[in-house]
Every structure is written in C-alpha cells, then in structure tokens.
Design an enzyme around this catalytic site. Structure first.
Site, mmCIF file in Angstrom:
data_model
loop_
_atom_site.group_PDB
_atom_site.id
_atom_site.type_symbol
_atom_site.label_atom_id
_atom_site.label_comp_id
_atom_site.label_asym_id
_atom_site.label_seq_id
_atom_site.Cartn_x
_atom_site.Cartn_y
_atom_site.Cartn_z
ATOM 1 N N SER A 9 0.830 -1.202 0.000
ATOM 2 C CA SER A 9 0.000 0.000 0.000
ATOM 3 C C SER A 9 0.865 1.254 0.000
ATOM 4 O O SER A 9 1.672 1.474 0.914
ATOM 5 C CB SER A 9 -0.907 0.007 1.234
ATOM 6 O OG SER A 9 -1.504 1.276 1.342
ATOM 7 N N HIS A 34 -1.148 -1.112 -4.357
ATOM 8 C CA HIS A 34 -2.463 -0.727 -3.837
ATOM 9 C C HIS A 34 -2.490 0.776 -3.568
ATOM 10 O O HIS A 34 -1.654 1.301 -2.828
ATOM 11 C CB HIS A 34 -2.704 -1.516 -2.549
ATOM 12 C CG HIS A 34 -4.053 -1.353 -1.943
ATOM 13 N ND1 HIS A 34 -5.153 -2.042 -2.374
ATOM 14 C CD2 HIS A 34 -4.481 -0.582 -0.915
ATOM 15 C CE1 HIS A 34 -6.212 -1.715 -1.639
ATOM 16 N NE2 HIS A 34 -5.822 -0.833 -0.742
ATOM 17 N N ASP A 36 -4.701 3.808 -2.030
ATOM 18 C CA ASP A 36 -5.844 4.148 -1.177
ATOM 19 C C ASP A 36 -6.282 5.575 -1.477
ATOM 20 O O ASP A 36 -5.587 6.530 -1.134
ATOM 21 C CB ASP A 36 -5.440 4.022 0.298
ATOM 22 C CG ASP A 36 -5.275 2.565 0.692
ATOM 23 O OD1 ASP A 36 -6.249 1.817 0.553
ATOM 24 O OD2 ASP A 36 -4.172 2.190 1.120
ATOM 25 N N MET A 38 -8.791 8.594 -0.891
ATOM 26 C CA MET A 38 -9.690 9.080 0.173
ATOM 27 C C MET A 38 -10.130 10.511 -0.108
ATOM 28 O O MET A 38 -9.326 11.324 -0.566
ATOM 29 C CB MET A 38 -8.948 9.062 1.513
ATOM 30 C CG MET A 38 -8.340 7.710 1.828
ATOM 31 S SD MET A 38 -7.494 7.782 3.389
ATOM 32 C CE MET A 38 -6.814 6.117 3.446
ATOM 33 N N HIS A 66 -8.243 1.507 -4.699
ATOM 34 C CA HIS A 66 -9.263 1.317 -3.660
ATOM 35 C C HIS A 66 -9.901 2.677 -3.388
ATOM 36 O O HIS A 66 -9.291 3.531 -2.747
ATOM 37 C CB HIS A 66 -8.551 0.745 -2.414
ATOM 38 C CG HIS A 66 -9.437 0.532 -1.236
ATOM 39 N ND1 HIS A 66 -8.938 0.241 0.021
ATOM 40 C CD2 HIS A 66 -10.788 0.552 -1.108
ATOM 41 C CE1 HIS A 66 -9.958 0.099 0.868
ATOM 42 N NE2 HIS A 66 -11.079 0.285 0.215
ATOM 43 N N MET A 68 -12.039 4.920 -1.502
ATOM 44 C CA MET A 68 -12.768 5.167 -0.243
ATOM 45 C C MET A 68 -13.378 6.549 -0.362
ATOM 46 O O MET A 68 -12.965 7.509 0.309
ATOM 47 C CB MET A 68 -11.801 5.072 0.941
ATOM 48 C CG MET A 68 -11.451 3.634 1.278
ATOM 49 S SD MET A 68 -9.996 3.529 2.313
ATOM 50 C CE MET A 68 -8.748 3.629 1.058
ATOM 51 N N MET A 140 -12.288 -5.267 4.467
ATOM 52 C CA MET A 140 -11.493 -4.361 5.297
ATOM 53 C C MET A 140 -11.321 -4.975 6.684
ATOM 54 O O MET A 140 -12.303 -5.340 7.333
ATOM 55 C CB MET A 140 -12.198 -3.004 5.458
ATOM 56 C CG MET A 140 -12.271 -2.127 4.215
ATOM 57 S SD MET A 140 -10.708 -1.474 3.608
ATOM 58 C CE MET A 140 -9.876 -0.897 5.044
ATOM 59 N N ASP A 178 -7.539 -6.229 3.646
ATOM 60 C CA ASP A 178 -6.845 -4.938 3.715
ATOM 61 C C ASP A 178 -6.912 -4.347 5.121
ATOM 62 O O ASP A 178 -7.998 -3.986 5.596
ATOM 63 C CB ASP A 178 -7.526 -3.996 2.704
ATOM 64 C CG ASP A 178 -6.847 -2.635 2.610
ATOM 65 O OD1 ASP A 178 -5.803 -2.431 3.248
ATOM 66 O OD2 ASP A 178 -7.379 -1.778 1.868
HETATM 67 C C1 DX5 Z 1 -6.823 1.813 5.136
HETATM 68 C C2 DX5 Z 1 -6.287 1.378 3.806
HETATM 69 C C3 DX5 Z 1 -5.246 0.323 3.823
HETATM 70 C C4 DX5 Z 1 -3.986 0.679 4.574
HETATM 71 C C5 DX5 Z 1 -3.277 -0.587 4.926
HETATM 72 O O1 DX5 Z 1 -7.872 2.690 4.909
HETATM 73 O O2 DX5 Z 1 -7.359 0.892 2.995
HETATM 74 O O3 DX5 Z 1 -4.919 -0.069 2.497
HETATM 75 O O4 DX5 Z 1 -3.133 1.491 3.835
HETATM 76 O O5 DX5 Z 1 -2.210 -0.255 5.750
HETATM 77 P P1 DX5 Z 1 -1.819 -1.171 6.998
HETATM 78 O O6 DX5 Z 1 -1.343 -2.479 6.420
HETATM 79 O O7 DX5 Z 1 -0.740 -0.385 7.685
HETATM 80 O O8 DX5 Z 1 -3.058 -1.341 7.821
HETATM 81 ZN ZN ZN Z 2 -6.858 -0.048 0.928
#
Ligand code: DX5
Ligand code: ZN
Length: 219
Positions: A9, A34, A36, A38, A66, A68, A140, A178
């Site tokens: 990630s 990956h 993320d 947001m 991903h 969010m 998640m 995740d």
């Molecule tokens: C959280 C993310 C994850 C996060 C995972 O909202 O979706 O992808 O980056 O990081 P770790 O492995 O540190 O929980």
């Molecule tokens: Zn994620």
C-alpha cells in the site's frame, strides 16, 4: 491453490520516494500496487488523486485502486484513464452494486477488473448475492482511513464465509484483505482463504522487506 498476491500500500510509503519504493518492491517480486484513494468525506482522511496513479501506473505493476470515496461513479473514469487495472468501490457508498459495476465497466475501453469492498461493521452475508458480479471482494480488516491500525479479527470469519461461497459456486472472484496485516496474523488470513493481502505499515516500514515478503509467502 495459487500463490498469495501481496499488494503493497502506497499510503505507508514516503511520498518523496514513491518511484524508488515501487522499483524496489518490483525487484522483490511484488506484482500489485495498492492505491488508497480518500476524499475526506467517506473516510476522515485525504490521500491522493488520479494524477498520482497516472504518474506511477507506468512502472509495470498491477494498479489496484481502492476508492474510499462517497461518489465512486463520478470519479472512477478518471482513475481508469490514469491507468487503474482494478477499481474497488465501497458497498456502503452505493445503492445498487450491480448497476455500479456495469457503469464502471462501461467507462473502460479494455476489460477492467472491478472490486467491491466492505467495512468492518458490514456483514459479509449482505453482499454474497453480488459476489458473482465482481472480480474482487475486498474485506477491510481495519476501519478505512489510516494505515498502521490493528487488525480486526472479525475479518477472519468473513474470509471463511466468502471462501466457501466462492468455491461452492465455482467463481473466480479474488478475496483481498486490507488492514493491519503483519507476521502475527498473515498465517490465519491465508488459512481462511485470502488470495490477495494489502500490506502497508508492516511491509513499507520494514527494515527487511525481502524477509517480510518471504515470510508472508511461505508461512
Ligand atoms: C486503510 C487502507 C489500507 C492501509 C493498509 O484505509 O485501505 O490499504 O493502507 O495499511 P496497513 O497495512 O498499515 O493497515
Ligand atoms: Zn486499501
């Protein structure tokens, strides 16, 4: 069963060194990356937009995006144009998963992978009827928004139920997990039937990422 896919990630990497981090992960055999995404609304944090995906998508990894965000349909095409190979949306952000996956597929010129994610408090049973329509189900195992949180063990039950459902119905949908995955829980996550694990803090801040990857693959 095929080998576990590790999806590092980017959220846990230092943004001044994204390219360097990606090249070293690729050299260590990682095939996925990956992202993320947001929006400060669906989750209480902000991260990066399509330009970051565009800049980094040419490094040859499978770009796993991903979303969010509250309005995934509005922004999905931007991430597809930026080079996303998989777009995962949140079940909690949409009304009609079947319609939304069709809309996202229709935005892409080439066949695109589409994933559906559930937050820790959403029941796995609520989405089983939709599994058939998605290439990936992302479970998640932390509340979305931040890396470095502790793994929530109710994800293990969800992986198990989903694995049984996918096998029973002979589906090819991948199970991705995740959040909070590290050397204390990876074995159980694999045993329950995960195909892909996202790894943030454990891998990206590890002094020995080569050993961390080896452990995740071989444990
Ligand atoms: C959280 C993310 C994850 C996060 C995972 O909202 O979706 O992808 O980056 O990081 P770790 O492995 O540190 O929980
Ligand atoms: Zn994620």
């Amino acid at each position: 069963m095929s080998e576990l896919i590790i999806a590092p990630s980017l959220l846990s990497a230092n943004s001044s060194n994204f390219a360097e981090a990606i090249i070293s992960l690729r050299n260590l055999g990682c095939k996925w990356l990956h992202y993320d995404i947001m929006d400060g609304h669906f989750v209480p944090n902000l991260s990066f937009g399509p330009q970051v995906v565009k800049d980094l998508s040419s490094y040859g990894l499978y770009n796993d995006v991903h979303l969010m965000i509250t309005d995934p349909v509005k922004y999905a095409s931007k991430f597809i144009q930026a080079g996303a190979d998989n777009i995962t949306i949140h079940y909690e952000a949409i009304k009609d998963p079947i319609l939304v996956q069709q809309q996202i597929r229709s935005m892409s010129k080439k066949p695109i992978s589409v994933g559906l994610s559930i937050k820790p408090r959403t029941r796995i049973e609520d989405i089983l009827d939709y599994v058939n329509y998605f290439d990936v189900i992302l479970i998640m195992s932390v509340e979305p928004g931040f890396s470095g949180q502790e793994f929530l063990p109710n994800a293990l039950y969800k992986i198990e139920v989903l694995r049984k459902y996918i096998d029973k119905h002979h589906l090819s949908t991948l199970i991705e997990v995740d959040g909070g995955i590290n050397d204390t829980n990876i074995q159980q996550v694999k045993q329950k039937g995960a195909d892909v694990v996202v790894s943030g803090k454990y891998l990206m801040t590890n002094d020995h990422p080569d050993q961390a990857i080896k452990y995740m693959l071989e444990c």
